[in-house]
Design a protein around this motif. Structure first.
Motif, short mmCIF file in Angstrom:
data_model
loop_
_atom_site.label_atom_id
_atom_site.label_comp_id
_atom_site.label_asym_id
_atom_site.label_seq_id
_atom_site.Cartn_x
_atom_site.Cartn_y
_atom_site.Cartn_z
N ASP A 64 0.88 -1.17 0.00
CA ASP A 64 0.00 0.00 0.00
C ASP A 64 0.91 1.22 0.00
OD1 ASP A 64 -1.80 2.03 0.38
OD2 ASP A 64 -2.86 1.09 2.05
N MET A 65 0.93 1.94 -1.11
CA MET A 65 1.85 3.07 -1.26
C MET A 65 1.16 4.42 -1.17
SD MET A 65 4.42 1.66 -4.26
CE MET A 65 3.11 1.39 -5.46
N SER A 71 8.70 8.97 -6.85
CA SER A 71 9.93 8.18 -6.94
C SER A 71 10.24 7.40 -5.67
CB SER A 71 11.13 9.05 -7.34
OG SER A 71 11.04 9.38 -8.71
N CYS A 72 9.27 7.27 -4.78
CA CYS A 72 9.40 6.32 -3.68
C CYS A 72 8.63 5.05 -4.07
CB CYS A 72 8.88 6.94 -2.39
SG CYS A 72 10.01 8.18 -1.70
N GLY A 73 8.32 4.22 -3.10
CA GLY A 73 7.67 2.95 -3.42
C GLY A 73 8.68 1.85 -3.62
N ILE A 74 8.51 1.05 -4.68
CA ILE A 74 9.30 -0.17 -4.86
C ILE A 74 10.63 0.13 -5.53
CG2 ILE A 74 9.39 -2.45 -5.88
CD1 ILE A 74 7.42 -2.11 -3.56
N TRP A 75 11.70 -0.01 -4.73
CA TRP A 75 13.06 0.20 -5.20
C TRP A 75 13.77 -1.16 -5.34
CZ3 TRP A 75 16.17 4.85 -2.80
CH2 TRP A 75 15.45 6.04 -2.99
N ALA A 76 14.48 -1.32 -6.42
CA ALA A 76 15.51 -2.34 -6.63
C ALA A 76 15.15 -3.72 -6.10
CB ALA A 76 16.82 -1.87 -6.00
N LEU A 88 11.64 -13.13 -3.75
CA LEU A 88 11.66 -11.74 -4.21
C LEU A 88 11.86 -10.82 -3.01
CD1 LEU A 88 11.23 -9.72 -6.59
CD2 LEU A 88 8.80 -9.68 -5.93
N ILE A 89 12.95 -10.06 -3.04
CA ILE A 89 13.29 -9.10 -1.99
C ILE A 89 13.08 -7.70 -2.57
CG2 ILE A 89 15.10 -8.35 -0.40
CD1 ILE A 89 14.62 -11.18 0.09
N TYR A 90 12.55 -6.78 -1.76
CA TYR A 90 12.32 -5.44 -2.28
C TYR A 90 12.24 -4.44 -1.14
CZ TYR A 90 7.51 -6.42 -0.79
OH TYR A 90 6.41 -6.73 -0.05
N THR A 91 12.41 -3.17 -1.49
CA THR A 91 12.25 -2.05 -0.57
C THR A 91 10.96 -1.32 -0.89
OG1 THR A 91 14.65 -1.74 -0.41
CG2 THR A 91 13.27 0.11 0.27
N ASP A 92 10.20 -0.96 0.15
CA ASP A 92 9.11 0.01 0.01
C ASP A 92 9.61 1.30 0.65
OD1 ASP A 92 6.82 1.50 -0.13
OD2 ASP A 92 5.64 0.24 1.21
N MET A 93 10.03 2.25 -0.21
CA MET A 93 10.61 3.51 0.25
C MET A 93 9.50 4.51 0.55
SD MET A 93 13.35 5.10 1.08
CE MET A 93 14.64 4.02 0.42
N LYS A 94 9.49 5.01 1.77
CA LYS A 94 8.46 5.96 2.21
C LYS A 94 8.94 7.41 2.16
CE LYS A 94 5.46 2.75 3.12
NZ LYS A 94 4.29 2.58 2.23
N ARG A 95 10.24 7.62 2.17
CA ARG A 95 10.82 8.97 2.04
C ARG A 95 12.23 8.82 1.54
NH1 ARG A 95 12.49 13.48 6.71
NH2 ARG A 95 14.09 14.46 5.42
N TYR A 96 12.63 9.71 0.60
CA TYR A 96 14.02 9.64 0.17
C TYR A 96 14.72 11.00 0.15
CZ TYR A 96 13.73 11.55 -4.61
OH TYR A 96 13.60 12.37 -5.69
N GLU A 97 14.00 12.12 0.13
CA GLU A 97 14.66 13.42 0.08
C GLU A 97 15.12 13.82 1.47
OE1 GLU A 97 13.21 15.92 -3.64
OE2 GLU A 97 11.63 15.75 -2.13
N GLY A 103 12.93 3.46 4.47
CA GLY A 103 12.70 2.38 3.52
C GLY A 103 12.66 1.05 4.24
N HIS A 104 11.65 0.24 3.96
CA HIS A 104 11.45 -1.02 4.67
C HIS A 104 11.62 -2.17 3.70
CE1 HIS A 104 10.09 1.78 7.62
NE2 HIS A 104 9.00 2.09 6.93
N ASN A 105 12.39 -3.16 4.10
CA ASN A 105 12.76 -4.27 3.23
C ASN A 105 11.94 -5.52 3.58
OD1 ASN A 105 14.75 -2.74 1.90
ND2 ASN A 105 16.22 -3.17 3.55
#
Length: 535
Positions: A64-65, A71-76, A88-97, A103-105
């Motif tokens: 849930d994004m 440009s947050c959400g599913i990274w790499a 499948l491993i992934y990051t849900d990025m909630k803030r990057y600036e 970011g939660h993995n």
């Protein structure tokens, strides 16, 4: 047979590729950021021709994004196969600036690439770009970069690559956390992957940031926890010193070994418009042949460290995509080419059953909302392309608008919308935004006072020719007419805001409906056509 691969192999926004092989099948997972469902997985039997087969993060319990910034959400994501499962491993990025990153993995698994995919297992939040390494002894290890929020020398907050063991039975990380690699002078060390070969642990990382200094670095060690010795010819892959190369921003890679023992590298790249550093197609995926030398180090098969846009491969014929796609929304499911923004609550955004044969969008929050926005779109994957749709819509006032949109993010879009004018007529409006706030004010272009026939559907179209975009419209079988000025399409890119790599996605073309009054006025789209004229 043309015996050559023409890069990129995944065109349009498909960054951060992770590749694995299962028998004769190859799979690549790529980042999707704020676009839902999360993670794209393509399949191939020959490493050249790829087909989208899965977007595994497709329900609210997994992702849930709503509220995630641009440009947050599913990274790499990292995709692997072991013990009869896809991992499948992934990051849900909630803030990057700013200094901090939230970011939660997570980890999900499935018995087949089509699923069913499990609910996520939370891993950690110490940094992004996680990957899972399956060692020969059956142990599993999680890698991710460590984020250092302090102001370090040169502004580098990438604090090294962390390694920790994963307990499969207890579904949690365990044991000590090892910082195994601090990176090189290229800095910004991220995107780790581990491989084991001839008694060595080979570590592959991305460095230099995901802009025009991006690169692939390798290092190796006899022990998984290090110390790691850097490749003598580092970087292994980069276009930072090759400004004329059509494939710029080369980096963030992964390796796969074929059944015959060949090794190939997939990596992200960008194709800027000629004479610019703007790439509206976003970061794409390319492939290179690599070879292990007598000294045990990996190098590009064609020599040097610059990516090749054409790579020899015997016996291969690369198929071109269809020139035109036509979607009539007669199916019960949304065509796979489309995605939407952030929300798992699709019933709030669109319906294919409310009016059979139409895609109905329910007008929600404003264009650029981070929470609930009715916008359904597909990637732009060609520098010369067009899009068309047929719309039936009855706005009540200026706060309802719907139409055809070219969308990068909340401050970078061009939108041809049907709305109500001050005199009560149904009119066309061309809305554009070019930059981040506060300079990114909404601009309303002069449409010449186009008033629509309220009894007829309206056809809306756009044409993109490299850096230029022109909207058009038609009603009642009349010929197309241009509307509004020629717009700058190059702004709809990672670099379009003037920031070298401040955003990470790509341009999308699609249908949108907005109702900032909160009344949820619907808009019905009868079709969507997309035509590509080159790569």
């Amino acid at each position: 047979m043309d015996n050559v691969i023409h890069n990129p192999i995944l065109r349009g926004f498909n960054p951060d590729p992770s590749i694995c092989r299962v028998g004769k099948n190859y799979y690549i997972a790529t980042s999707t950021f704020e676009w839902y469902p999360g993670v794209q997985i393509h399949h191939s039997r020959d490493l050249v021709n790829w087909q989208l087969v899965s977007r595994p993060l497709a329900r609210e319990t997994q992702l849930d994004m709503r509220g995630n910034p641009d440009s947050c959400g599913i990274w790499a994501p990292c995709l692997s196969h072991a013990d009869g499962l896809f991992w499948l491993i992934y990051t849900d990025m909630k803030r990057y600036e700013g200094n901090f990153k939230d970011g939660h993995n997570y980890l999900v698994t499935a018995p087949s690439i089509e699923g069913p995919w499990s609910d996520p297992v939370y891993l950690n939040s110490s940094g992004f770009d996680p990957s899972l390494f399956h060692d020969e002894d059956g142990r599993k290890w999680l890698l991710n970069l460590q984020w250092d929020y302090r102001q370090r020398e040169g502004g580098d907050r990438f604090g090294g690559i962390l390694l920790q063991e994963y307990d499969v039975e207890r579904q949690r990380l365990m044991g000590p956390i090892h910082n195994i690699f601090a990176g090189t002078e290229l800095k910004l060390t991220e995107g780790p992957h581990l491989y084991r070969r001839d008694g060595w642990y080979h570590l592959l990382v991305a460095e230099g940031g995901t802009g025009y200094d991006h690169a692939v670095t390798m290092a190796r060690s006899r022990k998984i926890t290090g110390p790691y010795q850097v490749h003598p010819d580092n970087p292994v892959l980069t276009s930072r010193q090759d400004s004329g190369n059509p494939l710029q921003r080369a980096g963030h890679a992964d390796l796969v070994e074929t059944a015959s023992g060949e090794t190939w590298m997939v990596h992200l790249c960008g194709r800027p418009l000629p004479g610019t550093r703007r790439s509206p197609l976003g970061r794409e995926t390319a492939i290179q042949k690599v070879e292990w030398g007598e000294d045990g180090w990996l190098r590009l098969a064609h020599g040097g460290n610059a990516p090749a846009i054409e790579v020899p491969m015997a016996g291969v014929e690369q198929r071109s995509p269809a020139v035109e796609e036509v979607h009539d929304f007669a199916s019960e499911a949304l065509p796979a080419v489309f995605q939407w923004l952030r929300s798992p609550r699709t019933e709030r955004l669109f319906s294919l059953s409310a009016r059979p044969g139409y895609l109905r969008l329910f007008g929600r929050e404003s264009v650029g909302s981070w929470f609930e926005q009715a916008l359904v779109a597909r990637r732009q994957d060609s520098l010369h392309c067009s899009a068309e749709t047929t719309l039936e819509f009855e706005p009540e006032d200026l706060q309802q608008f719907a139409g055809l949109i070219a969308y990068y993010n909340r401050f970078k879009f061009h939108y041809l919308a049907v709305t109500r004018g001050d005199e009560g007529d149904k009119v066309l409006s061309v809305m554009s935004c070019h930059d981040a706030w506060p300079s990114g004010n909404l601009e309303i272009a002069d449409t010449g006072g186009v008033v629509l026939d309220p009894e007829q559907p309206v056809r809306l179209g756009l044409d993109i020719r490299k850096g230029e975009l022109q909207f058009r419209y038609a009603q009642d079988n009349a010929p197309w007419q241009p509307v509004g000025p020629v717009l700058d399409a190059s702004l709809l890119s990672d670099e379009g805001s003037g920031r070298a790599h401040g955003y990470f996605t790509g341009n999308f073309l699609g249908m949108a409906a907005h109702d900032i009054s909160g009344r949820g006025i619907p808009a019905d789209f009868a079709d969507f056509r997309y035509r590509r004229e080159d790569g």
